[in-house]
Scaffold this motif. Sequence first.
Motif, PDB file in Angstrom:
ATOM      1  N   THR A  13       2.205 -11.617   4.180  1.00  0.00           N
ATOM      2  CA  THR A  13       2.531 -12.303   5.441  1.00  0.00           C
ATOM      3  C   THR A  13       1.744 -13.604   5.559  1.00  0.00           C
ATOM      4  O   THR A  13       2.269 -14.614   6.041  1.00  0.00           O
ATOM      5  N   MET A  14       0.501 -13.575   5.130  1.00  0.00           N
ATOM      6  CA  MET A  14      -0.307 -14.797   5.161  1.00  0.00           C
ATOM      7  C   MET A  14       0.293 -15.870   4.248  1.00  0.00           C
ATOM      8  O   MET A  14       0.396 -17.046   4.627  1.00  0.00           O
ATOM      9  N   ALA A  15       0.688 -15.445   3.051  1.00  0.00           N
ATOM     10  CA  ALA A  15       1.311 -16.391   2.114  1.00  0.00           C
ATOM     11  C   ALA A  15       2.592 -16.958   2.714  1.00  0.00           C
ATOM     12  O   ALA A  15       2.870 -18.162   2.601  1.00  0.00           O
ATOM     13  N   LEU A  16       3.349 -16.104   3.390  1.00  0.00           N
ATOM     14  CA  LEU A  16       4.588 -16.546   4.030  1.00  0.00           C
ATOM     15  C   LEU A  16       4.297 -17.572   5.124  1.00  0.00           C
ATOM     16  O   LEU A  16       5.017 -18.572   5.260  1.00  0.00           O
ATOM     17  N   GLY A  17       3.244 -17.336   5.879  1.00  0.00           N
ATOM     18  CA  GLY A  17       2.871 -18.283   6.930  1.00  0.00           C
ATOM     19  C   GLY A  17       2.539 -19.652   6.361  1.00  0.00           C
ATOM     20  O   GLY A  17       2.970 -20.688   6.896  1.00  0.00           O
ATOM     21  N   ILE A  18       1.793 -19.666   5.268  1.00  0.00           N
ATOM     22  CA  ILE A  18       1.447 -20.955   4.641  1.00  0.00           C
ATOM     23  C   ILE A  18       2.715 -21.624   4.090  1.00  0.00           C
ATOM     24  O   ILE A  18       2.913 -22.837   4.258  1.00  0.00           O
ATOM     25  N   ALA A  19       3.564 -20.834   3.452  1.00  0.00           N
ATOM     26  CA  ALA A  19       4.800 -21.389   2.878  1.00  0.00           C
ATOM     27  C   ALA A  19       5.672 -22.003   3.968  1.00  0.00           C
ATOM     28  O   ALA A  19       6.240 -23.091   3.785  1.00  0.00           O
ATOM     29  N   ARG A  20       5.767 -21.329   5.086  1.00  0.00           N
ATOM     30  CA  ARG A  20       6.581 -21.861   6.190  1.00  0.00           C
ATOM     31  C   ARG A  20       6.006 -23.174   6.719  1.00  0.00           C
ATOM     32  O   ARG A  20       6.748 -24.092   7.076  1.00  0.00           O
ATOM     33  N   GLY A  21       4.696 -23.238   6.774  1.00  0.00           N
ATOM     34  CA  GLY A  21       4.062 -24.476   7.231  1.00  0.00           C
ATOM     35  C   GLY A  21       4.315 -25.629   6.280  1.00  0.00           C
ATOM     36  O   GLY A  21       4.585 -26.758   6.699  1.00  0.00           O
ATOM     37  N   ILE A  22       4.223 -25.343   4.989  1.00  0.00           N
ATOM     38  CA  ILE A  22       4.498 -26.383   3.988  1.00  0.00           C
ATOM     39  C   ILE A  22       5.947 -26.845   4.098  1.00  0.00           C
ATOM     40  O   ILE A  22       6.256 -28.034   4.038  1.00  0.00           O
ATOM     41  N   GLU A  23       6.834 -25.871   4.301  1.00  0.00           N
ATOM     42  CA  GLU A  23       8.257 -26.200   4.418  1.00  0.00           C
ATOM     43  C   GLU A  23       8.525 -27.062   5.649  1.00  0.00           C
ATOM     44  O   GLU A  23       9.409 -27.928   5.639  1.00  0.00           O
ATOM     45  N   ALA A  24       7.750 -26.825   6.712  1.00  0.00           N
ATOM     46  CA  ALA A  24       7.912 -27.653   7.917  1.00  0.00           C
ATOM     47  C   ALA A  24       7.440 -29.076   7.653  1.00  0.00           C
ATOM     48  O   ALA A  24       7.947 -30.033   8.245  1.00  0.00           O
ATOM     49  N   TYR A  25       6.486 -29.201   6.751  1.00  0.00           N
ATOM     50  CA  TYR A  25       5.932 -30.526   6.456  1.00  0.00           C
ATOM     51  C   TYR A  25       6.802 -31.301   5.473  1.00  0.00           C
ATOM     52  O   TYR A  25       7.020 -32.501   5.633  1.00  0.00           O
ATOM     53  N   ARG A  75       1.012 -15.160  -4.387  1.00  0.00           N
ATOM     54  CA  ARG A  75       2.144 -14.842  -3.501  1.00  0.00           C
ATOM     55  C   ARG A  75       2.727 -16.133  -2.912  1.00  0.00           C
ATOM     56  O   ARG A  75       3.949 -16.280  -2.790  1.00  0.00           O
ATOM     57  N   LEU A  76       1.842 -17.039  -2.556  1.00  0.00           N
ATOM     58  CA  LEU A  76       2.293 -18.325  -2.013  1.00  0.00           C
ATOM     59  C   LEU A  76       3.104 -19.082  -3.057  1.00  0.00           C
ATOM     60  O   LEU A  76       4.163 -19.642  -2.764  1.00  0.00           O
ATOM     61  N   SER A 114       0.456  -6.034   2.435  1.00  0.00           N
ATOM     62  CA  SER A 114       1.522  -6.585   3.281  1.00  0.00           C
ATOM     63  C   SER A 114       1.000  -7.765   4.101  1.00  0.00           C
ATOM     64  O   SER A 114       1.718  -8.746   4.319  1.00  0.00           O
ATOM     65  N   MET A 115      -0.250  -7.685   4.556  1.00  0.00           N
ATOM     66  CA  MET A 115      -0.781  -8.819   5.317  1.00  0.00           C
ATOM     67  C   MET A 115      -1.030 -10.021   4.416  1.00  0.00           C
ATOM     68  O   MET A 115      -0.798 -11.167   4.829  1.00  0.00           O
ATOM     69  N   ARG A 116      -1.464  -9.797   3.189  1.00  0.00           N
ATOM     70  CA  ARG A 116      -1.614 -10.930   2.260  1.00  0.00           C
ATOM     71  C   ARG A 116      -0.268 -11.625   2.047  1.00  0.00           C
ATOM     72  O   ARG A 116      -0.188 -12.847   1.979  1.00  0.00           O
ATOM     73  N   GLU A 161     -14.080 -12.591  -2.066  1.00  0.00           N
ATOM     74  CA  GLU A 161     -13.158 -13.644  -1.612  1.00  0.00           C
ATOM     75  C   GLU A 161     -12.309 -14.194  -2.755  1.00  0.00           C
ATOM     76  O   GLU A 161     -11.111 -14.442  -2.576  1.00  0.00           O
ATOM     77  N   LYS A 162     -12.908 -14.371  -3.925  1.00  0.00           N
ATOM     78  CA  LYS A 162     -12.157 -14.966  -5.042  1.00  0.00           C
ATOM     79  C   LYS A 162     -10.914 -14.153  -5.384  1.00  0.00           C
ATOM     80  O   LYS A 162      -9.876 -14.703  -5.763  1.00  0.00           O
ATOM     81  N   THR A 163     -11.019 -12.821  -5.223  1.00  0.00           N
ATOM     82  CA  THR A 163      -9.899 -11.933  -5.550  1.00  0.00           C
ATOM     83  C   THR A 163      -8.789 -12.049  -4.508  1.00  0.00           C
ATOM     84  O   THR A 163      -7.602 -12.126  -4.845  1.00  0.00           O
ATOM     85  N   VAL A 164      -9.204 -12.063  -3.240  1.00  0.00           N
ATOM     86  CA  VAL A 164      -8.234 -12.201  -2.152  1.00  0.00           C
ATOM     87  C   VAL A 164      -7.525 -13.546  -2.258  1.00  0.00           C
ATOM     88  O   VAL A 164      -6.296 -13.639  -2.132  1.00  0.00           O
TER      89      VAL A 164
END
Length: 313
Positions: A202-214, A58-59, A198-200, A48-51
């Motif tokens: 995409t996950m980082a992008l999802g978090i970034a978009r959420g932060i941007e919405a906030y 990426r975030l 690619s999924m990592r 987990e620490k590596t992921v």
Amino acid sequence: MRKPWMRAALLAFALLVVPGHASAAKIVVDAGHGGSDSGAIGVNGLQEKTVNLDIARRLRDLLVQRGYEVVMSRNTDDFISLKGRVDFTNGQQPDLFVSVHANSYFNADARGAMVLYYDDAYPQSSYPASEEMKALTPESRKLAQQVLDAFVQTTGLENKGLVPSAVYVVRMGTVPSILVETAFLSNAADAELLASDSMRQTMALGIARGIEAYISPQSNVFPDLRGHWARDAVLRLKAQGVVEGIGGRFEPSRMLTRAEWATLLGRVFDLPVAKPAGSSCAGDGTVTGGVYGDGGGSCGAAGAGAGAYRDAS
Ligand SMILES: [Zn+2]
């Protein structure tokens, strides 16, 4: 007409005394675990620490591209205590804190994403929160919801919902804080996704978009309110023209003057402007240079400090 050198001197003075608006919203990105603490071990052997660190990097990059200031609690495979992470974050005085993790559960069928935050509606006596975090419950919940929504929408992962939690890093800080459990390393399908570059991303992008919405990256309004419990209410009042701040700051802890209090009452209740006898227009000058004194006069008087009341029209 002033001489050119005098105008230049006045301009230079104004630039010196009026703070610029270059600061960006500041985010602490925390990659969970590290060093001797591997975190969960995936069914595919992933640590987990590596992921976490990879998604966190990426975030960071995505947030920096969007104009945020980002600091990471760790950028190497080193152990940092939970208290060390919170102390680091408090020292940074950011706008918010986001911790990146991957989940694990005894039931290998469990999969999907969840976001943890501290909620004062569910206090745990053994795990008291900081006073700041108690007061920040609405902000943390709002941040958590926006990140979860954007994350699920961007990744297509199952939505496991918001989780009020007493984990240390979302409980003991002084700014809105969340912990994102991206997916389950204990689930074969999720673990495969977590192994994918690619999924990592995409996950980082999802978090970034959420932060941007906030919070907008250019959200430099009242930087001295970063993480303050009253920030949301103050920004709503600012949006309605009730408060203005001074020099780009709000100074939340200082006392109001009588003039500022009168100005607030006038704006909130939209009181008509009183005109002194013999004057057809004297709506300025009631407040000079105060925290709330930049609203413009109802007689069209311009300039900082003019106008006790907002234009009623
Ligand atoms: Zn973890």
